[in-house]
Design a protein around this motif. Structure first.
Motif, PDB file in Angstrom:
ATOM      1  N   GLU A   1       0.828  -1.204   0.000  1.00  0.00           N
ATOM      2  CA  GLU A   1       0.000   0.000   0.000  1.00  0.00           C
ATOM      3  C   GLU A   1       0.864   1.257   0.000  1.00  0.00           C
ATOM      4  OE1 GLU A   1      -2.740  -0.155   3.210  1.00  0.00           O
ATOM      5  OE2 GLU A   1      -3.720  -1.998   2.526  1.00  0.00           O
ATOM      6  N   VAL A   2       1.883   1.279   0.864  1.00  0.00           N
ATOM      7  CA  VAL A   2       2.785   2.434   0.923  1.00  0.00           C
ATOM      8  C   VAL A   2       3.524   2.596  -0.404  1.00  0.00           C
ATOM      9  CG1 VAL A   2       4.871   3.372   2.001  1.00  0.00           C
ATOM     10  CG2 VAL A   2       3.078   2.365   3.421  1.00  0.00           C
ATOM     11  N   LEU A   3       3.971   1.483  -0.958  1.00  0.00           N
ATOM     12  CA  LEU A   3       4.688   1.511  -2.233  1.00  0.00           C
ATOM     13  C   LEU A   3       3.800   2.084  -3.339  1.00  0.00           C
ATOM     14  CD1 LEU A   3       7.512   0.751  -3.127  1.00  0.00           C
ATOM     15  CD2 LEU A   3       6.695  -1.537  -3.670  1.00  0.00           C
ATOM     16  N   ALA A   4       2.546   1.703  -3.334  1.00  0.00           N
ATOM     17  CA  ALA A   4       1.610   2.215  -4.342  1.00  0.00           C
ATOM     18  C   ALA A   4       1.400   3.713  -4.184  1.00  0.00           C
ATOM     19  CB  ALA A   4       0.274   1.484  -4.226  1.00  0.00           C
TER      20      ALA A   4
ATOM     21  N   ARG B   1       6.322  11.668   4.377  1.00  0.00           N
ATOM     22  CA  ARG B   1       5.822  10.617   5.263  1.00  0.00           C
ATOM     23  C   ARG B   1       4.456  10.993   5.820  1.00  0.00           C
ATOM     24  NH1 ARG B   1       8.026   9.313  11.141  1.00  0.00           N
ATOM     25  NH2 ARG B   1       6.076  10.307  11.664  1.00  0.00           N
ATOM     26  N   SER B   2       4.261  12.296   6.130  1.00  0.00           N
ATOM     27  CA  SER B   2       2.975  12.727   6.692  1.00  0.00           C
ATOM     28  C   SER B   2       1.841  12.498   5.697  1.00  0.00           C
ATOM     29  CB  SER B   2       3.034  14.206   7.096  1.00  0.00           C
ATOM     30  OG  SER B   2       3.312  15.024   5.970  1.00  0.00           O
TER      31      SER B   2
ATOM     32  N   GLY C   1       7.729   2.767  10.148  1.00  0.00           N
ATOM     33  CA  GLY C   1       8.391   1.468  10.106  1.00  0.00           C
ATOM     34  C   GLY C   1       8.345   0.848   8.722  1.00  0.00           C
ATOM     35  N   THR C   2       7.202   0.959   8.058  1.00  0.00           N
ATOM     36  CA  THR C   2       7.063   0.410   6.705  1.00  0.00           C
ATOM     37  C   THR C   2       7.961   1.148   5.729  1.00  0.00           C
ATOM     38  OG1 THR C   2       4.751  -0.117   7.205  1.00  0.00           O
ATOM     39  CG2 THR C   2       5.404  -0.156   4.892  1.00  0.00           C
ATOM     40  N   ILE C   3       8.034   2.464   5.870  1.00  0.00           N
ATOM     41  CA  ILE C   3       8.898   3.274   4.999  1.00  0.00           C
ATOM     42  C   ILE C   3      10.355   2.861   5.174  1.00  0.00           C
ATOM     43  CG2 ILE C   3       9.782   5.608   4.590  1.00  0.00           C
ATOM     44  CD1 ILE C   3       6.968   6.635   5.260  1.00  0.00           C
ATOM     45  N   SER C   4      10.781   2.687   6.418  1.00  0.00           N
ATOM     46  CA  SER C   4      12.161   2.266   6.686  1.00  0.00           C
ATOM     47  C   SER C   4      12.455   0.918   6.048  1.00  0.00           C
ATOM     48  CB  SER C   4      12.408   2.193   8.198  1.00  0.00           C
ATOM     49  OG  SER C   4      12.279   3.462   8.793  1.00  0.00           O
ATOM     50  N   SER C   5      11.487  -0.006   6.132  1.00  0.00           N
ATOM     51  CA  SER C   5      11.652  -1.335   5.544  1.00  0.00           C
ATOM     52  C   SER C   5      11.799  -1.251   4.030  1.00  0.00           C
ATOM     53  CB  SER C   5      10.445  -2.213   5.910  1.00  0.00           C
ATOM     54  OG  SER C   5      10.519  -3.471   5.261  1.00  0.00           O
ATOM     55  N   LEU C   6      10.997  -0.407   3.389  1.00  0.00           N
ATOM     56  CA  LEU C   6      11.074  -0.252   1.930  1.00  0.00           C
ATOM     57  C   LEU C   6      12.380   0.404   1.502  1.00  0.00           C
ATOM     58  CD1 LEU C   6       7.391   0.837   1.194  1.00  0.00           C
ATOM     59  CD2 LEU C   6       8.468  -1.343   0.590  1.00  0.00           C
ATOM     60  N   ILE C   7      12.895   1.291   2.334  1.00  0.00           N
ATOM     61  CA  ILE C   7      14.197   1.914   2.047  1.00  0.00           C
ATOM     62  C   ILE C   7      15.295   0.854   2.142  1.00  0.00           C
ATOM     63  CG2 ILE C   7      15.932   3.545   2.912  1.00  0.00           C
ATOM     64  CD1 ILE C   7      13.648   5.400   3.715  1.00  0.00           C
ATOM     65  N   GLN C   8      15.225   0.012   3.179  1.00  0.00           N
ATOM     66  CA  GLN C   8      16.214  -1.051   3.348  1.00  0.00           C
ATOM     67  C   GLN C   8      16.188  -2.034   2.182  1.00  0.00           C
ATOM     68  OE1 GLN C   8      15.154  -2.647   7.159  1.00  0.00           O
ATOM     69  NE2 GLN C   8      15.872  -0.856   8.279  1.00  0.00           N
ATOM     70  N   LYS C   9      15.010  -2.263   1.636  1.00  0.00           N
ATOM     71  CA  LYS C   9      14.888  -3.171   0.495  1.00  0.00           C
ATOM     72  C   LYS C   9      15.272  -2.499  -0.814  1.00  0.00           C
ATOM     73  CE  LYS C   9      11.147  -5.878   2.600  1.00  0.00           C
ATOM     74  NZ  LYS C   9      11.876  -7.150   2.715  1.00  0.00           N
TER      75      LYS C   9
ATOM     76  N   LEU D   1      11.274  15.432   4.709  1.00  0.00           N
ATOM     77  CA  LEU D   1      11.850  14.593   3.655  1.00  0.00           C
ATOM     78  C   LEU D   1      10.763  14.165   2.675  1.00  0.00           C
ATOM     79  CD1 LEU D   1      14.135  12.275   5.801  1.00  0.00           C
ATOM     80  CD2 LEU D   1      14.934  13.715   3.938  1.00  0.00           C
ATOM     81  N   ILE D   2      11.150  14.025   1.410  1.00  0.00           N
ATOM     82  CA  ILE D   2      10.232  13.463   0.428  1.00  0.00           C
ATOM     83  C   ILE D   2      10.836  12.160  -0.101  1.00  0.00           C
ATOM     84  CG2 ILE D   2       9.093  15.585  -0.272  1.00  0.00           C
ATOM     85  CD1 ILE D   2      11.025  15.838  -2.564  1.00  0.00           C
ATOM     86  N   TYR D   3       9.954  11.222  -0.418  1.00  0.00           N
ATOM     87  CA  TYR D   3      10.381   9.895  -0.848  1.00  0.00           C
ATOM     88  C   TYR D   3       9.857   9.593  -2.249  1.00  0.00           C
ATOM     89  CZ  TYR D   3      11.221   9.363   4.159  1.00  0.00           C
ATOM     90  OH  TYR D   3      11.663   9.541   5.442  1.00  0.00           O
TER      91      TYR D   3
END
Length: 211
Positions: free
Chosen positions: A95-98, A108-109, A121-129, A145-147
């Motif tokens: 969902e976050v990726l989409a 993030r907000s 936490g989900t954002i951090s996981s996607l960054i790590q991947k 920050l913008i992602y």
């Protein structure tokens, strides 16, 4: 716990939560404590980590402070990150990726607002991947920050660019899907009700036969 110890523990919690380097002035503003005192307390916190040879250490980068792991533990930490990196994506991660992919760049907000929950936490996981990354900061108060997605994201989903993403369903289509799901749910409830009625009738017939 003394006031000083409480402030040090508070700073530790704030730095851990922030993750990224954070200015002493920002910590000073949040805690309503003068910046000299904040820097002194940060010095005590760093010394405490060093004294007990903690796995964590406090570093200073361009007047910003950040908690990080000590270099001697890099190897096991790296192995753990590799394990996490290879973990299948959860529904929340998809969902976050989409949200990131379809909006090109987001804060993030914005993601939190769309999903209605904290997604740090989900954002951090996607960054790590390696599927999303920091793309800079917005010129707004706090400079959030913008992602955005990465080239690895495109490779993983066999896309040449974000323009190749499938179109999102239109509002009318979403409403129809919701309507269909609701009707299916009602039919299911009706079936259950009918099954219960039949079962009850059979029980009554069985009792009548015994009598």
């Amino acid at each position: 716990m003394s006031k000083t110890d409480n402030l040090i523990s508070t700073l530790e919690a704030m730095l851990f939560t922030a993750g990224d380097p954070i200015e002493a002035s920002k910590l000073s503003e949040v805690l309503d404590v003068d910046i000299d005192t904040i820097e002194m307390l940060l010095g005590h916190l760093g010394a405490m980590y060093d004294e007990r040879e903690s796995g964590l250490m406090l570093i200073r980068i361009d007047n910003k402070y950040q908690l990080c792991t000590r270099e001697i533990y890099n190897e096991p930490v790296r192995k753990l990150m590799e394990i996490k990196k290879n973990t299948p994506l959860s529904n929340a991660a998809f969902e976050v990726l989409a949200i990131v992919a379809y909006n090109k760049t987001v804060t993030r907000s914005f993601i939190d607002q769309v999903r209605g929950v904290d997604c740090s936490g989900t954002i951090s996981s996607l960054i790590q991947k390696g599927l999303i990354e920091e793309k800079g900061r917005l010129d707004l108060p706090g400079r959030p920050l913008i992602y955005g997605t990465t080239d690895r994201f495109l490779r993983c989903f066999s896309l040449n660019s974000l323009d190749d993403l499938p179109e999102l369903p239109k509002t009318e289509e979403i409403e129809q899907i919701t309507k269909d799901d609701t009707q299916t749910s009602l039919f299911d409830e009706k079936d259950v009700k009918n099954e219960n009625e039949i079962k009850k009738e059979n029980e009554i017939s069985h009792i009548a036969e015994e009598e």
